[in-house]
Write a protein that holds these residues in place. Structure first.
Motif, PDB file in Angstrom:
ATOM      1  N   ASP A  66       6.974  -5.172  -3.824  1.00 27.39           N
ATOM      2  CA  ASP A  66       7.400  -4.074  -2.945  1.00 27.39           C
ATOM      3  C   ASP A  66       7.328  -4.291  -1.394  1.00 27.39           C
ATOM      4  OD1 ASP A  66       7.961  -2.653  -5.351  1.00 27.39           O
ATOM      5  OD2 ASP A  66       6.038  -1.639  -5.079  1.00 27.39           O
ATOM      6  N   PHE A  67       6.043  -4.829  -1.075  1.00 23.21           N
ATOM      7  CA  PHE A  67       5.928  -5.161   0.258  1.00 23.21           C
ATOM      8  C   PHE A  67       6.840  -6.125   0.979  1.00 23.21           C
ATOM      9  CE2 PHE A  67       3.943  -7.818   3.609  1.00 23.21           C
ATOM     10  CZ  PHE A  67       3.712  -6.790   4.713  1.00 23.21           C
TER      11      PHE A  67
ATOM     12  N   MET B 184       1.105   0.082  -3.414  1.00 22.37           N
ATOM     13  CA  MET B 184       2.421  -0.875  -3.040  1.00 22.37           C
ATOM     14  C   MET B 184       1.792  -2.132  -3.751  1.00 22.37           C
ATOM     15  SD  MET B 184       3.612  -2.262   0.609  1.00 22.37           S
ATOM     16  CE  MET B 184       3.641  -0.703   1.452  1.00 22.37           C
ATOM     17  N   ASN B 185       2.856  -2.829  -4.417  1.00 22.06           N
ATOM     18  CA  ASN B 185       2.402  -4.044  -4.803  1.00 22.06           C
ATOM     19  C   ASN B 185       2.985  -5.216  -3.966  1.00 22.06           C
ATOM     20  OD1 ASN B 185       5.147  -4.826  -5.697  1.00 22.06           O
ATOM     21  ND2 ASN B 185       4.814  -3.628  -7.768  1.00 22.06           N
TER      22      ASN B 185
ATOM     23  N   PHE C 125       2.304   4.931   4.859  1.00 20.35           N
ATOM     24  CA  PHE C 125       1.489   4.073   4.202  1.00 20.35           C
ATOM     25  C   PHE C 125      -0.025   3.888   4.518  1.00 20.35           C
ATOM     26  CE2 PHE C 125       5.533   2.068   3.074  1.00 20.35           C
ATOM     27  CZ  PHE C 125       5.670   2.435   1.857  1.00 20.35           C
TER      28      PHE C 125
ATOM     29  N   ASP D 234      -2.637   1.229   0.094  1.00 21.53           N
ATOM     30  CA  ASP D 234      -1.591   0.593   0.080  1.00 21.53           C
ATOM     31  C   ASP D 234      -1.572  -0.975   0.247  1.00 21.53           C
ATOM     32  OD1 ASP D 234       0.157   3.143  -0.884  1.00 21.53           O
ATOM     33  OD2 ASP D 234      -0.504   3.696   1.190  1.00 21.53           O
ATOM     34  N   LEU D 235      -2.388  -1.311   1.078  1.00 21.56           N
ATOM     35  CA  LEU D 235      -2.343  -2.722   1.741  1.00 21.56           C
ATOM     36  C   LEU D 235      -3.572  -2.754   2.396  1.00 21.56           C
ATOM     37  CD1 LEU D 235       0.380  -3.308   4.520  1.00 21.56           C
ATOM     38  CD2 LEU D 235      -0.445  -1.104   4.012  1.00 21.56           C
TER      39      LEU D 235
ATOM     40  N   LEU E 104      10.182  -4.858   1.112  1.00 18.37           N
ATOM     41  CA  LEU E 104      10.432  -3.685   2.366  1.00 18.37           C
ATOM     42  C   LEU E 104      10.520  -4.202   3.629  1.00 18.37           C
ATOM     43  CD1 LEU E 104      10.163  -0.627   2.599  1.00 18.37           C
ATOM     44  CD2 LEU E 104       7.644  -0.973   2.996  1.00 18.37           C
TER      45      LEU E 104
ATOM     46  N   GLY F   8      -3.147  -5.428  -3.944  1.00 15.05           N
ATOM     47  CA  GLY F   8      -2.009  -5.272  -2.951  1.00 15.05           C
ATOM     48  C   GLY F   8      -1.687  -6.340  -1.821  1.00 15.05           C
TER      49      GLY F   8
END
Length: 800
Positions: free
Chosen positions: A5-6, A1-2, A105, A145-146, A9, A171
């Motif tokens: 994207d976050f 997840m970049n 995630f 992802d984060l 979202l 991320g």
């Protein structure tokens, strides 16, 4: 997840985090066979997977990998540092395998090091950064992802962790601190100070977790949602844990938790989860109401925050003028420079305190002394100043290394004074300011010098704005200085400065303006008359901030000075005719010498360690008895420190500094006290009990007891009951002090007391630590309980 994207979202829908891991492991008996919980990643990964699966089944969108304490400092307590890379990588990989089945995630989880940074502890900023960076690199190899940085209580540790994550992970990163019910951390940081740092340093979301129950955390979320433009996370405990029938119990109900979370949703919170004591049932209830819902729109207020460790200042609020104190500057001050060359920071601390008392909102720090190490001086000056005052700081230097040293030391969001319109200058300083999260003073000058006209200065300001935008600064993080030239050189320049301020306010209303006011009067008689009159004109033109000496008289408004500044006195003839032969508008105040005993009391109360030896000798030479010095000066000062701490005038850094000053005084007077038969040295044996590797609080207790003249024997952490009791017996100790930071180790305190009673020791036992209560102390037969180091000394005195 970049990051984008976050960002998209959390705009679209609320995300459900998981609940507690540690308390679930304890409840399920899953810690058998390991030391550190993170060791499960290698030895028994199925135990972690079982809990994570329950959270995913309950509706979690994000699960946290079991990496919270997998840093070098904490793993060392279990001899696992050589497994650091494997533990962190396995934590992510194991979680990803499971999360993939649920389209969820995985977050890398970064917790505190386990040791405070200087001056509260022994860890340096650079060491903390390296510890975090090592862990982040290990986590990053497995591709989370984060990242979540959570359960932080010390703002400089937040800075070190956030830098380490941003340097080694591309991320999104969420930063969470843990607060008391009063809205401050145990080290005194308030919510807005935290927010100012996290936003300025580039966090992708901010939040609250742990410490308090849902209802109390909700109150704090109000402030965060009111000010922050970032996504916000909300992870309360299931109440504060209690020990009931030998079991750790979290009193909060699932309904309490859900009710507070739904209220947080109404405030515009984006991410929801649970901390200690919450279970899959809590998360299931949360997901049933909030999973996938569109977040509420927030309209946070415009603010321009700068901060210290304990105080945030919103520069968009409108007092008549924000004052930046200019006196921490050794230029043309020979005695001050001599002090600094001898590593003596007494003048710095006194200037800081006096300026704040006189109304300074921010303090400017300039440590440029030819021949001295400006880098080291800036680092030490920042450290010394923020221990004695609570206002934000402005770092005044053109030395990049000195600026970076000061930025690392700052426990808040400072201002850099300054950048200018020169391309090379902008490219050097802007990245540094962005990296460490500092606001900027922009000087409207460049290599060609100070422009003559307001229009030219505004052109440079516009250039600075454009450059700053490229480096990711919001426009409201720049304070423009349109510069003052001496009116003695040209009477028209003051008008250009005033015009530039007026026009800037119309063009860029979100940018603030500042002036170094006293430059206007250089070379003129009765300078303060000009300075004060000019400040009034500048304020009327829209000036927001002034760099000045707050101890001067700023009430003067002189007609001849006004005419001079408005270019109505060609050649300055009328002003000089009126003021040239006058005495200074402000006479120096003659102060009587302070009595030596009062000097010593004040030095301890203000934590001025360098002064102690000299003043103490004065006191002895005056004929004061050692007992008088100990009881009526040193201990009286420390009692007053305790009062200030209880009233939240002082915080831990000030308490420690004052305690160290008192320690030094006691060490000098102690040999004389021993000869005095009426003085008794009390002894205390301190230890963190078996199974508990937390010693931050105990270390602070040790310093404070020693400052009160106690002989302290510190056995460290994870100490067996037998070792504690045998040491107390051998030394004939008056008191045993026990610490525990986990409900699971609290019961070990009772084992110490039982063994002490079996051996019929006369030592009294005092206990403390975050989960410990007065009732628990009574239940296990302890003689007393203390909530902190200051109270511990008072309780000990009453016990004996």
């Amino acid at each position: 997840m970049n990051k984008n994207d976050f960002k998209e979202l959390v705009k679209e829908r609320c995300l459900i985090l998981d609940g507690a891991m540690g308390t679930e492991l304890q409840k399920r008996g899953s810690l058998d066979g390991v030391g550190a919980p993170e060791e499960l990643n290698l030895k028994y990964p199925e135990r972690i997977a079982e809990i994570q699966k329950d959270y995913l089944e309950a509706g979690s969108d994000i699960i946290f990998a079991n990496t919270f304490g997998a840093n070098r400092h904490k793993l060392a307590d279990y001899n696992l540092t050589d497994k650091l890379f494997e533990i962190n990588q396995a934590g992510i990989n194991n979680s990803k395998k499971l999360a993939k089945k649920y389209n969820a995630f995985v977050a890398g989880d970064i917790g505190p090091i386990g040791s405070y940074l200087e001056p509260l502890g022994a860890t340096t900023f650079d060491s903390a950064y390296e510890i975090f960076a090592e862990q982040v690199k290990a986590i990053n190899t497995a591709g989370p992802d984060l990242m979540f940085i959570e359960t932080m209580a010390e703002i400089r540790e937040v800075k070190a962790a956030l830098l380490a994550v941003k340097d080694n992970f591309n991320g999104p990163v969420v930063v969470q601190m843990t607060f008391n019910t009063d809205g401050s951390t145990v080290t005194g940081t308030d919510i807005l100070s935290f927010l100012s740092v996290a936003e300025a340093m580039g966090a992708d979301a901010v939040g609250l977790n742990c410490s308090v129950g849902p209802k109390d955390l909700l109150k704090l979320a109000h402030t965060l949602t009111k000010y922050s433009k970032l996504p916000i996370s909300f992870k309360p405990n299931a109440g504060m844990p209690k020990l009931i029938n030998r079991q750790t119990v979290f009193p909060g109900t699932c309904n309490d938790f859900l009710k507070a979370s739904l209220e947080a949703y109404k405030l515009g919170v984006n991410l929801f989860g649970g901390c200690c004591g919450t279970t899959p049932e809590f998360i299931k209830a949360l997901a049933s109401k909030l999973k996938g819902k569109e977040p509420k729109k927030r309209n946070p207020k415009d603010s321009f925050l700068v901060s210290s460790r304990v105080k945030a200042l919103d520069l968009y609020k409108k007092p008549s003028l924000f004052i930046i104190g200019e006196r921490i500057n050794p230029t043309n001050r020979k005695k001050f420079q001599e002090e600094l060359s001898n590593d003596n920071f007494t003048t710095i601390r006194k200037e800081a305190q006096e300026q704040v008392k006189s109304g300074a909102d921010i303090l400017d720090i300039n440590m440029g002394v030819p021949g001295l190490d400006e880098v080291n001086l800036m680092k030490k000056a920042v450290s010394e100043i923020q221990e004695v005052v609570s206002v934000p700081l402005c770092l005044d230097s053109s030395n990049i290394s000195a600026l970076e040293a000061g930025l690392k030391e700052c426990a808040g969001k400072p201002i850099i004074n300054s950048i200018n319109g020169d391309d090379e200058n902008l490219k050097r300083i802007l990245p540094l300011a962005k990296r460490y999260g500092a606001a900027l003073v922009g000087l409207c000058t460049d290599k060609r010098g100070i422009p003559e006209t307001a229009k030219q200065r505004l052109s440079i300001a516009n250039k600075i704005r454009a450059y700053a935008k490229k480096y990711g600064f919001s426009q409201n993080e720049i304070i423009f200085d349109f510069l003052t030239l001496s009116v003695s050189a040209t009477t028209k320049q003051s008008l250009e400065t005033l015009n530039a301020i007026k026009k800037a306010n119309k063009l860029w209303p979100k940018n603030k303006t500042v002036l170094g006011v006293s430059n206007i009067s250089f070379g003129m008689p009765n300078r303060q008359v000009i300075n004060s009159t000019f400040l009034k004109l500048a304020k009327a033109s829209g000036l927001n901030m002034g760099i000045l000496n707050p101890n001067e008289n700023w009430r003067i408004n002189d007609s001849s000075a006004k005419n001079l500044l408005l270019a109505k006195d060609s050649g300055t003839e009328r002003y000089i005719k009126k003021h040239g032969s006058f005495k200074k508008a402000i006479e120096a105040v003659q102060t009587l010498d302070m009595p030596s005993d009062k000097k010593l009391y004040t030095a301890i109360l203000e934590g001025n360690r360098e002064e102690i030896t000299g003043i103490l000798q004065e006191v002895i030479d005056k004929g004061f008895s050692p007992l008088h010095i100990a009881n009526l000066i040193i201990l009286k000062a420390l009692n007053d420190v305790g009062e200030k701490f209880n009233n939240k005038e002082y915080f831990l850094p000030q308490v420690i500094r004052c305690a160290e000053a008192a320690q030094l005084a006691f060490s000098k007077v102690k040999p004389m006290l021993i000869k005095d038969t009426s003085f008794v040295t009390n002894k205390i044996v301190l230890a963190t009990v078996k199974g508990d590797v937390h010693d931050i609080g105990k270390n602070i207790v040790s310093v404070v007891f020693e400052s009160h003249g106690w002989e302290v024997v510190d056995l460290g952490k994870n100490v067996e009951a037998k070792a504690i009791v045998e040491t107390a017996k051998k030394l004939n100790s008056h008191l045993i002090g026990l610490s525990a930071l986990m409900t699971t180790t609290m019961l070990e305190m009772e084992n110490v007391i039982k063994l002490k009673n079996t051996l019929q020791l006369n030592s009294k036992v005092i206990i403390g630590g975050a989960p410990v209560t007065k009732k628990f102390a009574q239940d296990i037969g302890a003689d007393a309980y203390a909530k902190d180091a200051v109270e511990a000394v008072e309780v000990a005195k009453n016990l004996l």
